[in-house]
Write an enzyme that holds these catalytic residues in place. Structure first.
Site, PDB file in Angstrom:
ATOM      1  CG  HIS A 131       4.855  46.755   7.583  1.00  0.00           C
ATOM      2  ND1 HIS A 131       4.776  45.663   8.192  1.00  0.00           N
ATOM      3  CD2 HIS A 131       3.631  47.221   7.405  1.00  0.00           C
ATOM      4  CE1 HIS A 131       2.936  45.693   8.851  1.00  0.00           C
ATOM      5  NE2 HIS A 131       3.122  46.238   7.786  1.00  0.00           N
ATOM      6  CG  HIS A 205       0.642  45.326   4.140  1.00  0.00           C
ATOM      7  ND1 HIS A 205      -0.797  46.359   4.133  1.00  0.00           N
ATOM      8  CD2 HIS A 205       0.501  45.396   6.016  1.00  0.00           C
ATOM      9  CE1 HIS A 205      -1.341  46.621   5.371  1.00  0.00           C
ATOM     10  NE2 HIS A 205      -0.152  46.666   6.189  1.00  0.00           N
ATOM     11  CG  ASP A 277      -3.192  47.695  13.795  1.00  0.00           C
ATOM     12  OD1 ASP A 277      -2.671  46.961  13.193  1.00  0.00           O
ATOM     13  OD2 ASP A 277      -2.156  49.159  13.401  1.00  0.00           O
ATOM     14  CD  GLU A 342      -0.717  43.340   7.717  1.00  0.00           C
ATOM     15  OE1 GLU A 342       0.420  43.178   8.310  1.00  0.00           O
ATOM     16  OE2 GLU A 342      -1.622  44.024   8.391  1.00  0.00           O
TER      17      GLU A 342
HETATM   18  C1  BGC Z   1      -0.145  47.664  10.910  1.00  0.00           C
HETATM   19  C2  BGC Z   1      -0.344  48.838  10.726  1.00  0.00           C
HETATM   20  C3  BGC Z   1      -0.057  50.264  10.590  1.00  0.00           C
HETATM   21  C4  BGC Z   1      -0.312  49.709   8.914  1.00  0.00           C
HETATM   22  C5  BGC Z   1       0.323  50.399   7.798  1.00  0.00           C
HETATM   23  C6  BGC Z   1      -0.546  47.410   9.508  1.00  0.00           C
HETATM   24  O1  BGC Z   1       0.191  46.452   9.152  1.00  0.00           O
HETATM   25  O2  BGC Z   1      -1.108  46.997  11.905  1.00  0.00           O
HETATM   26  O3  BGC Z   1      -0.773  48.939  12.542  1.00  0.00           O
HETATM   27  O4  BGC Z   1      -0.619  51.072  10.283  1.00  0.00           O
HETATM   28  O5  BGC Z   1       0.161  47.742   8.460  1.00  0.00           O
HETATM   29  O6  BGC Z   1      -0.166  50.612   6.616  1.00  0.00           O
END
Ligand code: BGC
Length: 377
Positions: A131, A205, A277, A342
């Site tokens: 991210h 998110h 995930d 997302e």
């Molecule tokens: C991811 C997760 C991650 C989370 C963080 C998501 O976009 O796929 O693996 O832990 O973001 O809060």
């Protein structure tokens, strides 16, 4: 004489109430959300449509702090997880409601090559980059483009990410327009340009709970994802490169199924993710806005459809939530009490030549649109 005094009085009363309405309007659409540790004041902007759908968004991280949506009886609830105060967002957040960039999702070992040059990014998730790094777009103060924004309707945020920030090449100018439409949609339009070849993968998110944030688990929500394949991952959640058919696996959401129905199956991909995930390879054509997913929560009747121009969708079932985050109204967010959808390119695309490219060249414009559309049944 009497008449003219009366009409002047009426005029003054009308003028005063008009001014106070306007004042009320502006204080309703923009208010202070506090200051960052370096003293920068950030704001909370309210967008609302005529049906009473309302989003409150701060220019710190472009975070959607609340999203009020009516249920089948017309009662509004806040359907996104988040915090009451800016300081909580600054202290520790699992990206609640934030804008994510320069690269949403993971880049293996935080490395990639572009134009024969190796770039090394900040590593913030085990051995990998997640991210956008240590200070991604979720942790910066965005500028508000007042000219392009429409108070109460559209909020336009801009940010210039400097060459070398978190290890990425090129000065990247980013623009994100958030709108609440008359069609009960939260619409997000992204664009970006660069002065040097770079990689870009922007997303949003929010953690949704259509029964209301803090109301418990999301495992009874039913989910449809229009995707015949997904990207299996290794133990660090980096795609292996395979695009696997979902048929016959717990990853198959081509018919609407409760999130919790198969989440504890002994399927190796669910074990690697600690639940869902993963990135789904959407069936819809990449580049045109179309339906990617739909979630339905039967007690409230709320439905959320996700439309996007992107080729992929990360479905994350809130597996890392564990009650340590104290959210709005002092509620602790427990395991799987919110889920994320997302929209994005697949994870680790900069290292996967067969995946759709995330490279942005100078002179080109990155664009992406995602719509979260609400209705009831
Ligand atoms: C991811 C997760 C991650 C989370 C963080 C998501 O976009 O796929 O693996 O832990 O973001 O809060």
């Amino acid at each position: 004489m009497k008449t003219s005094i009366a009409s002047i009085t009426i005029f003054l009363i009308l003028a005063a109430s008009f001014t106070s309405c306007n004042k009320q309007e502006s204080s309703m659409t923009k208010q202070s959300f506090g200051k960052t540790p370096d003293g920068t004041e950030v704001f909370l902007y309210t967008l609302r449509n005529k049906n009473g759908m309302e989003a409150r968004i701060t220019n710190y991280g472009g975070i959607v702090v609340s999203l009020m949506v009516k249920d089948r009886s017309g009662n509004p609830s806040d359907v996104v997880l988040g915090f009451d105060s800016l300081s909580s967002y600054i202290k520790d957040t699992p990206y609640f409601g934030a804008l994510i960039g320069r690269y949403g999702n993971r880049i293996g070992k935080g490395e990639f090559q572009l134009g024969g040059v190796k770039y090394t990014l900040a590593v913030n998730n085990g051995a990998n980059h997640l991210h956008g790094g240590l200070k991604g777009f979720d942790k910066v103060v965005w500028s508000v483009d007042d000219k392009a924004s429409v108070p109460g309707e559209t909020l336009v945020l801009t940010y210039v990410s400097r060459d070398g920030e978190e290890g990425y090449p090129g000065n990247l100018s980013v623009r994100v327009a958030y709108s609440v439409t008359s069609n009960n949609e939260l619409k997000i339009e992204y664009s970006a340009s660069t002065d040097k070849a770079t990689v870009v993968n922007l997303t949003h998110h929010s953690y949704f709970n259509l029964a209301g944030a803090g109301s418990g688990s999301i495992l009874d929500h039913e989910l449809f994802i229009d995707a015949a394949r997904f990207t299996p991952v290794d133990s660090g959640l980096i795609p292996t490169g395979e695009l696997r058919n979902v048929g016959g696996t717990p990853m198959d959401f081509t018919t609407q199924t409760a999130i919790g129905a198969r989440i504890n199956d002994s399927y190796e991909q669910l074990q690697k993710g600690g639940g869902y995930d993963h990135n789904w390879v959407l069936n819809k054509p990449f580049g045109t806005l179309g339906l990617a997913a739909r979630a339905y929560e039967k007690t409230s009747g709320r439905i959320m459809e996700v439309l996007t121009t992107e080729p992929g969708l990360q479905f994350y079932s809130g597996n890392f939530l564990n009650g340590t985050h104290v959210g709005k109204g002092a509620v602790k967010y427990q395991h799987r009490s919110g889920f994320c959808l997302e929209t994005q390119h697949y994870p680790d695309s900069p290292n996967k030549p067969d995946f759709p490219t995330t490279v942005l060249e100078p002179g080109k414009t990155y664009t992406s649109t995602t719509v979260y559309r609400f209705s009831v049944k």
